[in-house]
Enzyme design. Structure first.
Site, PDB file in Angstrom:
ATOM      1  N   ASP A  91       0.698  -1.280   0.114  1.00 43.70           N
ATOM      2  CA  ASP A  91       0.173  -0.038   0.149  1.00 43.70           C
ATOM      3  C   ASP A  91       0.757   1.402  -0.012  1.00 43.70           C
ATOM      4  OD1 ASP A  91      -1.810  -2.004   0.560  1.00 43.70           O
ATOM      5  OD2 ASP A  91      -2.563  -1.166   2.491  1.00 43.70           O
ATOM      6  N   GLU A 144     -10.798  -1.803   4.018  1.00 45.13           N
ATOM      7  CA  GLU A 144      -9.437  -1.268   4.335  1.00 45.13           C
ATOM      8  C   GLU A 144      -9.336   0.120   3.450  1.00 45.13           C
ATOM      9  OE1 GLU A 144      -6.479  -4.896   4.713  1.00 45.13           O
ATOM     10  OE2 GLU A 144      -7.093  -4.561   2.610  1.00 45.13           O
TER      11      GLU A 144
END
Length: 493
Positions: free
Chosen positions: A24, A205
């Protein structure tokens, strides 16, 4: 198509880690002339492991300078995803009256020998030297563990009307909002998500939250809307793996209200490899974002040569009113144009059912192109931008819209990869029969934006292929298509 012997080359335009594993993007912030890119990083392996925050900076979004690791695991736990902001007026009191950088991250602590026995809290780090070194806040955590496991990925934004900071936090199958005046003490405000949009067995998320003006808004319609972005995790009940949805609505500083009915699902990308989207903070007048260009279903097994993980190209986000409601639009950040060759313009031509037509063979390893196609109703054709990868975008024209379908092949002899990497799926539609496809082909990646009259689809895919001199072809299966205009460029550096 076997990829067993494929050796990835470093992308020329897409950000990749210097070594090891990356997922990420984190802490995207613009400060004193530099774009900061932090990322989930495991420097000691090419598979996911104890998370650090890697760090790089750029002045033009094209050339990146790798910097030392910003945050590393300690006795409190590892450093999961989060965001960064500029404390312009030193409301925290951490910067002696000067502006400084704050990074909010999730501290992930395993409590026993079982990796599923963990707790998560939200912590703060700060930098007084333009992000070169970081200190953890002595009062951590700023949000302690709430009593349930999955609470992570804080996105912190400024809400001007209420003159407060807002934190969007992924909490199980919902997004919780917290508010603060000093970025240190946070109060719960509301929750959004139950029964809204798409859910899987995996927690939501990587939230993002921002406000944008609406292009084409009517006189009695709101001039701006808020966008809430949410990642959908890969689980057995989600055959596509990691996906990114978004919601359009209103946000009053405490509560998000969805403009659409709860069953409407808006996808930010119709491909398989666009996840953990985050936008840069502190970029007035522009909303720039990028994503991890991968999918949890096969990321740990993909071919690698000492590093794994790529970011998408930075994109500028806007909103546009359409007949189906306000929708998010994307375009590749204009800065990428500074490294492109002079354009090669394609002559207009008409193609009918006659097999495969080679449009052009570009001279270069990284290709940027744009192609405008005018289809007759009933036309079906395949656009291939990377012949060797057996990836094709199918376009089928109805009376008033163009349907999109994407396919990709590839296997490496590992079950976890081979089961999920190949795909063949519908990729939505755009309005009208005039379609413009804009794309970037780089080592390991293929990014496409497909525009209709007012609507757009984004399709982002990992692509393991030799990018040198890949022909762009159109295979007209039925009907007639006019190639109205086209341009192809390569990276000159």
């Amino acid at each position: 198509m076997t990829l067993a012997d494929f050796e990835p080359q470093r992308p020329a335009m897409h950000f990749a880690p210097p070594m090891g594993w990356m997922n990420d993007p984190n802490g995207l912030v613009f400060f004193e002339g530099e774009y900061h890119l932090f990322y989930q990083y495991h420097p000691f392996s090419t598979v996911w492991g104890p998370m650090h925050w890697g760090h790089a900076v750029s002045r033009d979004l094209c050339h990146w300078q790798h910097l030392p690791i910003a945050l590393a695991p300690n006795e409190d736990g590892t450093c999961f995803s989060g965001s960064a902001v500029v404390d312009e007026h030193d409301v925290t009191g951490l910067f002696e009256g000067q502006p400084g950088l704050l990074a909010f991250y999730t501290c992930h602590k395993v409590l026993s020998g079982d990796p599923e026995d963990y707790q998560q809290s939200q912590c703060l780090a700060y930098s007084r030297d333009k992000g070169r070194t970081w200190q953890r806040y002595a009062g951590n955590p700023v949000l302690p563990p709430p009593g349930f496991k999955d609470v992570r990925d804080p996105k912190v934004v400024w809400h001007g009307p209420s003159q407060r900071w807002v934190m969007a936090l992924a909490c199980g199958q919902a997004i919780h909002f917290y508010t603060s005046h000093d970025l240190l003490a946070w109060q719960f405000a509301s929750a959004f998500g139950e029964g809204e949009g798409a859910h899987t067995q995996h927690p939501w998320e990587c939230p993002d939250l921002f406000e944008l003006p609406v292009d084409g808004a009517g006189p009695n319609e709101p001039a701006t809307r808020w966008v809430l972005v949410v990642g959908i995790g890969a689980t057995p009940d989600n055959p596509f793996g990691s996906l990114t949805q978004y919601f359009i609505g209103a946000f009053d500083g405490q509560r998000f209200t969805n403009d659409n009915t709860a069953d409407v699902v808006l996808m930010m990308d119709e491909g398989r490899d666009f996840y953990a989207v985050q936008s840069w903070s502190n970029t007035p007048g522009r909303q720039l974002a990028l994503a991890w260009l991968n999918n949890w279903q096969y990321a740990n097994q993909a071919p690698e040569t000492g590093w794994r993980g790529t970011m998408s190209l930075p994109r500028e986000l806007t909103l546009r009113a359409t007949s189906r409601g306000v929708r998010l639009r994307q375009r590749f950040a204009r800065e990428a144009g500074q490294v492109l060759s002079a354009p090669c313009h394609l002559s207009p031509r008409t193609l009918q059912t006659a097999g495969e037509h080679c449009i052009v063979v570009p001279d270069g390893e990284v290709i940027h192109g744009q192609l405008t196609l005018v289809l007759e109703a009933g036309t079906r054709l395949a656009l291939s931008l990377q012949q060797g990868s057996q990836q094709r975008l199918w376009l089928t024209a109805s009376d008033a819209e163009t349907l999109l379908h994407y396919e990709r092949q590839g296997r490496i002899g590992q079950a976890a990869f081979d089961e999920y990497f190949a795909c063949d799926h519908a990729a939505g539609s755009v309005d009208g029969l005039t379609v413009t496809v804009t794309w970037w082909c780089d080592h390991g990646t293929l990014e496409m934006l497909v525009d209709g009259a007012t609507e757009q689809r984004s399709i982002t895919q990992v692509s393991f292929v030799d990018h040198r001199r890949q022909p762009v072809t159109l295979d007209v299966v039925s009907g007639r298509v006019e190639v109205a205009e086209g341009v192809i460029q390569s990276v000159v550096e």
